[in-house]
Design a protein around this motif. Sequence first.
Motif, PDB file in Angstrom:
ATOM      1  N   PHE A   1       0.837  -1.206   0.000  1.00 23.85           N
ATOM      2  CA  PHE A   1       0.000   0.000   0.000  1.00 23.85           C
ATOM      3  C   PHE A   1       0.871   1.255   0.000  1.00 23.85           C
ATOM      4  O   PHE A   1       0.561   2.233  -0.693  1.00 23.85           O
ATOM      5  N   ASP A   2       1.958   1.215   0.772  1.00 24.63           N
ATOM      6  CA  ASP A   2       2.868   2.366   0.800  1.00 24.63           C
ATOM      7  C   ASP A   2       3.484   2.601  -0.567  1.00 24.63           C
ATOM      8  O   ASP A   2       3.587   3.743  -1.039  1.00 24.63           O
ATOM      9  N   PHE A   3       3.899   1.517  -1.223  1.00 26.27           N
ATOM     10  CA  PHE A   3       4.560   1.645  -2.525  1.00 26.27           C
ATOM     11  C   PHE A   3       3.611   2.249  -3.554  1.00 26.27           C
ATOM     12  O   PHE A   3       4.004   3.143  -4.314  1.00 26.27           O
ATOM     13  N   VAL A   4       2.374   1.766  -3.585  1.00 25.20           N
ATOM     14  CA  VAL A   4       1.401   2.307  -4.535  1.00 25.20           C
ATOM     15  C   VAL A   4       1.170   3.789  -4.264  1.00 25.20           C
ATOM     16  O   VAL A   4       1.167   4.614  -5.184  1.00 25.20           O
ATOM     17  N   GLY A   5       0.994   4.144  -2.986  1.00 29.23           N
ATOM     18  CA  GLY A   5       0.760   5.541  -2.644  1.00 29.23           C
ATOM     19  C   GLY A   5       1.932   6.447  -2.980  1.00 29.23           C
ATOM     20  O   GLY A   5       1.754   7.583  -3.431  1.00 29.23           O
ATOM     21  N   MET A   6       3.151   5.922  -2.807  1.00 29.99           N
ATOM     22  CA  MET A   6       4.340   6.736  -3.051  1.00 29.99           C
ATOM     23  C   MET A   6       4.663   6.888  -4.537  1.00 29.99           C
ATOM     24  O   MET A   6       5.412   7.782  -4.920  1.00 29.99           O
ATOM     25  N   ARG A   7       4.100   6.029  -5.380  1.00 28.23           N
ATOM     26  CA  ARG A   7       4.440   6.062  -6.803  1.00 28.23           C
ATOM     27  C   ARG A   7       3.321   6.638  -7.679  1.00 28.23           C
ATOM     28  O   ARG A   7       3.573   7.052  -8.807  1.00 28.23           O
ATOM     29  N   VAL A   8       2.107   6.645  -7.172  1.00 23.00           N
ATOM     30  CA  VAL A   8       0.979   7.015  -8.023  1.00 23.00           C
ATOM     31  C   VAL A   8       1.009   8.491  -8.403  1.00 23.00           C
ATOM     32  O   VAL A   8       0.459   8.885  -9.437  1.00 23.00           O
ATOM     33  N   ASP A   9       1.667   9.331  -7.599  1.00 30.00           N
ATOM     34  CA  ASP A   9       1.645  10.768  -7.867  1.00 30.00           C
ATOM     35  C   ASP A   9       2.282  11.111  -9.209  1.00 30.00           C
ATOM     36  O   ASP A   9       1.677  11.793 -10.049  1.00 30.00           O
ATOM     37  N   GLN A  10       3.501  10.628  -9.435  1.00 33.91           N
ATOM     38  CA  GLN A  10       4.174  10.976 -10.687  1.00 33.91           C
ATOM     39  C   GLN A  10       3.568  10.251 -11.891  1.00 33.91           C
ATOM     40  O   GLN A  10       3.608  10.763 -13.009  1.00 33.91           O
ATOM     41  N   VAL A  11       2.981   9.069 -11.645  1.00 32.29           N
ATOM     42  CA  VAL A  11       2.294   8.368 -12.739  1.00 32.29           C
ATOM     43  C   VAL A  11       1.094   9.186 -13.209  1.00 32.29           C
ATOM     44  O   VAL A  11       0.878   9.376 -14.417  1.00 32.29           O
ATOM     45  N   LEU A  12       0.294   9.680 -12.265  1.00 30.68           N
ATOM     46  CA  LEU A  12      -0.886  10.477 -12.620  1.00 30.68           C
ATOM     47  C   LEU A  12      -0.498  11.810 -13.238  1.00 30.68           C
ATOM     48  O   LEU A  12      -1.147  12.283 -14.176  1.00 30.68           O
ATOM     49  N   LEU A  13       0.548  12.427 -12.706  1.00 31.44           N
ATOM     50  CA  LEU A  13       0.990  13.696 -13.285  1.00 31.44           C
ATOM     51  C   LEU A  13       1.465  13.502 -14.720  1.00 31.44           C
ATOM     52  O   LEU A  13       1.236  14.358 -15.583  1.00 31.44           O
ATOM     53  N   ALA A  14       2.131  12.386 -14.983  1.00 30.10           N
ATOM     54  CA  ALA A  14       2.583  12.106 -16.341  1.00 30.10           C
ATOM     55  C   ALA A  14       1.405  11.974 -17.299  1.00 30.10           C
ATOM     56  O   ALA A  14       1.499  12.321 -18.484  1.00 30.10           O
ATOM     57  N   ALA A  15       0.264  11.494 -16.763  1.00 33.45           N
ATOM     58  CA  ALA A  15      -0.903  11.277 -17.619  1.00 33.45           C
ATOM     59  C   ALA A  15      -1.803  12.503 -17.714  1.00 33.45           C
ATOM     60  O   ALA A  15      -2.421  12.741 -18.750  1.00 33.45           O
ATOM     61  N   LEU A  16      -1.868  13.296 -16.621  1.00 31.55           N
ATOM     62  CA  LEU A  16      -2.874  14.358 -16.559  1.00 31.55           C
ATOM     63  C   LEU A  16      -2.308  15.774 -16.570  1.00 31.55           C
ATOM     64  O   LEU A  16      -3.059  16.722 -16.794  1.00 31.55           O
ATOM     65  N   ALA A  17      -1.012  15.924 -16.312  1.00 34.29           N
ATOM     66  CA  ALA A  17      -0.424  17.269 -16.247  1.00 34.29           C
ATOM     67  C   ALA A  17       0.522  17.478 -17.429  1.00 34.29           C
ATOM     68  O   ALA A  17       0.762  16.576 -18.236  1.00 34.29           O
TER      69      ALA A  17
END
Length: 333
Positions: free
Chosen positions: A147-163
């Motif tokens: 759970f920690d790993f998913v939470g710590m990695r999802v930010d840059q994945v989403l930014l790459a897709a949405l920002a």
Amino acid sequence: MKEGVVSFRSVFYMAGLGIFAAVVTFVAAPLASGGDARVEGGIEIASGTLALSGLATLGSEILQLERKFLAWNLLRSCNLSLPSVAIIVLFFLDKLSFQSAFFATYVGTALWAVAGTIVAIVSSRKLLASRRPAWGFSLRIWFTRLFDFVGMRVDQVLLAALATTSQLGTYAVAATCASASGALTQALGHVVFPDQAAASADAQSRNGRVFLVGIGSSIASSAAMLLVIAVFGDILFGPTFDGLLPTAALLMVFQLLSDQWNLVVYRDSAGMSAGQLAGSSLVGLLTLCVSLVAVNMFWDINGISMAACMIAFGAARLISRFASGLAHVGNPA
């Protein structure tokens, strides 16, 4: 390993898990490579190091628990520092390419795997055949880290897709600066863990002071890092990183919360009391998901809003863990 011995079954299972990971990675290489033959070949070659990863991890933890920090740091530097240093040298020698960068990373990882395995094998003289691995504890720690790993990695994945690309670049630099600001607190956790694992009364009495020192070191490091960004940011990173300072400031708040969470994980792991960690980590991940949905609905997802969501993630983990701890104290049955 808590009493200075290593379970034979633990060594057997760690070795087996490493081999299993290597086989799965090798088999999944065609799918993971996306059809790129060069990437597929690299994955297949690199999967070999996973065969020893279980024993190498065990060897690393043995060194930490035995307070052999010089050897422990040298072992960790094989795959954490050596590849980066080699890539920098290759760049200045004008020899940097995909193949050379891959080779440098592979050599560093292979050195870590072999050296860590040697440490684990040397420690086999301490094996205790009758001891069984604590599977319940291990699964809770595994889910916590998942759970920690998913939470710590999802930010840059989403930014790459949405920002935008510039927002992602600014966020990545800010995240690197924030991570560097937590180095002192992370080192504190590594140093005190062997004492906590020994379950000494002195170590237990120092837990409160460890958390206070951790908070103080995080604040001091963050302040110094923010000062460097404010004064030398344009010189170090150039003028194109708009919003770097506020994004870094928010991510340093998250880093402080994350460092405190890691100290909690260390403490609970040392006491073999990980029952509340996975649930608290899941609460944090769900909070992050809800925050991201709300931001996407009512605002824009950018570096600053993503950093705010990460703060919510970090705070929710700690609040949930301390709340569950208080509830347990109030209802010991």
